[in-house]
Motif scaffolding. Structure first.
Motif, mmCIF file in Angstrom:
data_model
loop_
_atom_site.group_PDB
_atom_site.id
_atom_site.type_symbol
_atom_site.label_atom_id
_atom_site.label_comp_id
_atom_site.label_asym_id
_atom_site.label_seq_id
_atom_site.Cartn_x
_atom_site.Cartn_y
_atom_site.Cartn_z
ATOM 1 N N PRO A 167 0.926 -1.428 0.107
ATOM 2 C CA PRO A 167 0.162 -0.070 -0.022
ATOM 3 C C PRO A 167 0.678 1.203 0.030
ATOM 4 C CG PRO A 167 -0.992 -1.655 1.596
ATOM 5 C CD PRO A 167 0.405 -2.135 0.872
ATOM 6 N N PRO A 168 1.889 1.402 0.861
ATOM 7 C CA PRO A 168 2.598 2.828 0.840
ATOM 8 C C PRO A 168 3.415 2.956 -0.523
ATOM 9 C CG PRO A 168 3.434 1.278 2.478
ATOM 10 C CD PRO A 168 2.205 0.730 2.131
ATOM 11 N N ALA A 169 3.889 1.731 -0.851
ATOM 12 C CA ALA A 169 4.676 1.545 -2.299
ATOM 13 C C ALA A 169 3.765 2.328 -3.320
ATOM 14 C CB ALA A 169 5.098 0.248 -2.420
ATOM 15 N N LEU A 170 2.349 1.816 -3.672
ATOM 16 C CA LEU A 170 1.472 2.005 -4.616
ATOM 17 C C LEU A 170 1.438 3.595 -4.385
ATOM 18 C CD1 LEU A 170 -0.676 -1.040 -4.990
ATOM 19 C CD2 LEU A 170 1.044 -0.166 -6.302
ATOM 20 N N TRP A 171 1.028 4.248 -3.227
ATOM 21 C CA TRP A 171 0.761 5.486 -2.736
ATOM 22 C C TRP A 171 1.885 6.415 -3.196
ATOM 23 C CZ3 TRP A 171 -3.314 8.144 -1.942
ATOM 24 C CH2 TRP A 171 -4.623 7.481 -1.497
ATOM 25 N N LEU A 172 2.989 5.979 -2.904
ATOM 26 C CA LEU A 172 4.162 6.820 -3.220
ATOM 27 C C LEU A 172 4.364 6.973 -4.877
ATOM 28 C CD1 LEU A 172 6.797 5.719 -0.629
ATOM 29 C CD2 LEU A 172 5.664 7.996 -0.812
ATOM 30 N N VAL A 173 4.030 5.865 -5.536
ATOM 31 C CA VAL A 173 4.314 5.793 -7.092
ATOM 32 C C VAL A 173 3.422 6.558 -7.555
ATOM 33 C CG1 VAL A 173 4.109 4.221 -8.975
ATOM 34 C CG2 VAL A 173 5.606 3.402 -6.924
ATOM 35 N N GLY A 174 2.073 6.293 -7.227
ATOM 36 C CA GLY A 174 0.885 7.104 -7.644
ATOM 37 C C GLY A 174 1.095 8.744 -7.589
ATOM 38 N N PHE A 175 1.601 8.850 -6.116
ATOM 39 C CA PHE A 175 1.833 10.430 -6.087
ATOM 40 C C PHE A 175 2.962 10.993 -6.834
ATOM 41 C CE2 PHE A 175 3.794 13.972 -3.431
ATOM 42 C CZ PHE A 175 2.449 14.677 -3.421
ATOM 43 N N GLY A 176 3.916 10.085 -7.011
ATOM 44 C CA GLY A 176 5.030 10.714 -7.737
ATOM 45 C C GLY A 176 4.776 10.832 -9.210
ATOM 46 N N LEU A 177 3.883 9.908 -9.785
ATOM 47 C CA LEU A 177 3.551 10.250 -11.107
ATOM 48 C C LEU A 177 2.578 11.388 -11.309
ATOM 49 C CD1 LEU A 177 2.448 6.440 -12.038
ATOM 50 C CD2 LEU A 177 4.028 7.668 -12.993
ATOM 51 N N VAL A 178 1.634 11.839 -10.373
ATOM 52 C CA VAL A 178 0.757 12.815 -10.344
ATOM 53 C C VAL A 178 1.783 14.253 -10.148
ATOM 54 C CG1 VAL A 178 -1.102 14.188 -9.129
ATOM 55 C CG2 VAL A 178 -1.139 11.639 -9.593
ATOM 56 N N LYS A 179 2.646 14.033 -9.403
ATOM 57 C CA LYS A 179 3.385 15.134 -9.145
ATOM 58 C C LYS A 179 4.309 15.288 -10.395
ATOM 59 C CE LYS A 179 5.782 18.008 -6.259
ATOM 60 N NZ LYS A 179 6.877 18.441 -6.883
ATOM 61 N N GLY A 180 4.836 14.173 -10.950
ATOM 62 C CA GLY A 180 5.482 14.438 -12.391
ATOM 63 C C GLY A 180 4.785 15.006 -13.433
ATOM 64 N N VAL A 181 3.429 14.863 -13.487
ATOM 65 C CA VAL A 181 2.672 15.477 -14.403
ATOM 66 C C VAL A 181 2.566 16.808 -14.247
ATOM 67 C CG1 VAL A 181 0.215 15.638 -15.340
ATOM 68 C CG2 VAL A 181 1.216 13.468 -15.110
ATOM 69 N N TYR A 182 2.215 17.319 -12.839
ATOM 70 C CA TYR A 182 2.177 18.778 -12.432
ATOM 71 C C TYR A 182 3.627 19.420 -12.652
ATOM 72 C CZ TYR A 182 2.327 22.631 -9.227
ATOM 73 O OH TYR A 182 2.219 23.870 -8.663
ATOM 74 N N ASP A 183 4.628 18.728 -12.726
ATOM 75 C CA ASP A 183 5.918 19.472 -12.906
ATOM 76 C C ASP A 183 5.870 19.864 -14.219
ATOM 77 O OD1 ASP A 183 6.800 19.067 -9.990
ATOM 78 O OD2 ASP A 183 8.131 17.366 -10.545
ATOM 79 N N VAL A 184 5.659 18.839 -15.204
ATOM 80 C CA VAL A 184 5.672 19.138 -16.800
ATOM 81 C C VAL A 184 4.656 20.364 -16.967
ATOM 82 C CG1 VAL A 184 5.134 18.146 -18.835
ATOM 83 C CG2 VAL A 184 6.318 16.821 -17.139
ATOM 84 N N ILE A 185 3.560 20.174 -16.576
ATOM 85 C CA ILE A 185 2.529 21.323 -17.028
ATOM 86 C C ILE A 185 3.072 22.635 -16.352
ATOM 87 C CG2 ILE A 185 0.132 22.117 -16.715
ATOM 88 C CD1 ILE A 185 -0.799 19.180 -16.686
ATOM 89 N N SER A 186 3.383 22.709 -15.204
ATOM 90 C CA SER A 186 3.795 24.063 -14.240
ATOM 91 C C SER A 186 4.975 24.540 -15.142
ATOM 92 C CB SER A 186 3.895 23.858 -12.740
ATOM 93 O OG SER A 186 4.968 22.863 -12.556
#
Length: 312
Positions: free
Chosen positions: A255-274
């Motif tokens: 569960p923490p592994a999936l949360w971190l991977v998912g959060f990292g992907l969302v944060k990556g999309v945010y970085d590219v857009i911002s």
């Protein structure tokens, strides 16, 4: 290593007992004989053959002397004396390993559990072969530090239920009966302290052994409590995590592994857009994503190790 002594009378080899009752005794001089008498009376009336293993865990009072003095009155009692204090978990582990009965019962000598109901627990196991452990589920909390103990125990129990995937009415009841043959592979996992009862519960549940909960009353203990709120509560929750990791590490790590991977992907999309830059990721995004991947890899590796063992 704890060195035991044996005294008192016991069931002869020709009369192999059906039930072994393991009774840890530590500084219980004022009531230990009353407890032995209550247990013996209930078992004598039940008709079950039994042995009562009273283990003095290096008491500093007259507990051992009181047991030895009363031994002639209780022919089915065996007395064990440890030369150093090993803890209730050590007593229960050694008692269960040396038990001759098909059914092993754990209880305490502090007058808090309704030990006159022990035959009832045994009867449930005898009548239903699909049940491997019967636990006396306390309906009230009479222990020390009640204001802190109740919410702490509720939280630990909910964590255990979440990880075990089952309802657990009472995680650490000291009154229980189980089949010795089923418990034998897990006895080596028992810690020396109070959390041994948590361990045996989760070991059974994690390996698909049915546990039945029987509601019982719980009285205020006689004598002084040996429970330390801070240290023992910490050990309880640590033991819950340890046991689930031992049998099903994916429940803890994935569960923490999936949360971190998912959060990292969302944060990556945010970085590219911002930032408006293709494939631009901040350092914390990379760290979060890689941490999730590492924990997930460890979870899969731990699960592979568990599956390769022969005791699950």
């Amino acid at each position: 290593m704890t060195t035991p002594e044996t005294s008192g009378s016991a069931v002869t080899p020709a009369q192999t007992p059906y039930v072994t009752i393991v009774l840890p005794c530590y500084n219980e001089q004022d009531h230990v004989v009353d407890e032995v008498e209550r247990i013996s009376a209930a078992m004598d009336a039940s008709g079950y053959t039994y042995e009562l293993m009273a283990v003095d865990d290096c008491s500093t009072d007259e507990t051992l002397a009181r047991l030895q003095e009363a031994a002639p009155r209780f022919p089915n009692m065996r007395i064990r004396a440890f030369h150093r204090n090993g803890g209730s978990g050590t007593v229960r582990r050694i008692g269960s390993q040396e038990a001759r009965g098909e059914i092993v019962v754990w209880t305490d000598a502090d007058m808090s559990y309704p030990n006159e109901r022990i035959p009832e627990l045994v009867q449930i196991l005898e009548k239903d072969p699909t049940i491997d452990q019967v636990v006396g589920a306390r309906t009230t909390e009479e222990g020390s530090h009640k204001l802190l103990r109740v919410p702490a125990k509720w939280f630990i129990r909910k964590v255990a239920e979440r990880l075990a995937g089952q309802k657990i009415p009472d995680l650490n009841s000291g009154l229980r009966a189980f089949r010795r043959s089923v418990a034998r592979p897990y006895l080596r996992l028992l810690p020396p302290g109070f959390s041994c009862v948590t361990t045996i519960t989760l070991a059974f549940m994690s390996n698909q052994h049915d546990v039945y909960y029987l509601p019982i009353d719980y009285a205020k203990r006689a004598g002084k409590s040996k429970f330390s709120f801070v240290s023992d509560a910490y050990r309880y929750i640590l033991q819950v995590l340890r046991m689930i990791m031992y049998f099903n590490p994916l429940k803890v790590l994935m569960p923490p592994a999936l949360w971190l991977v998912g959060f990292g992907l969302v944060k990556g999309v945010y970085d590219v857009i911002s930032h408006g830059i293709e494939f631009y990721f901040t350092s914390n995004t990379v760290v979060i994503f890689l941490t999730g991947m590492i924990i997930g890899s460890l979870a899969l590796l731990a699960d592979l190790i568990v599956r390769s063992r022969g005791d699950v």
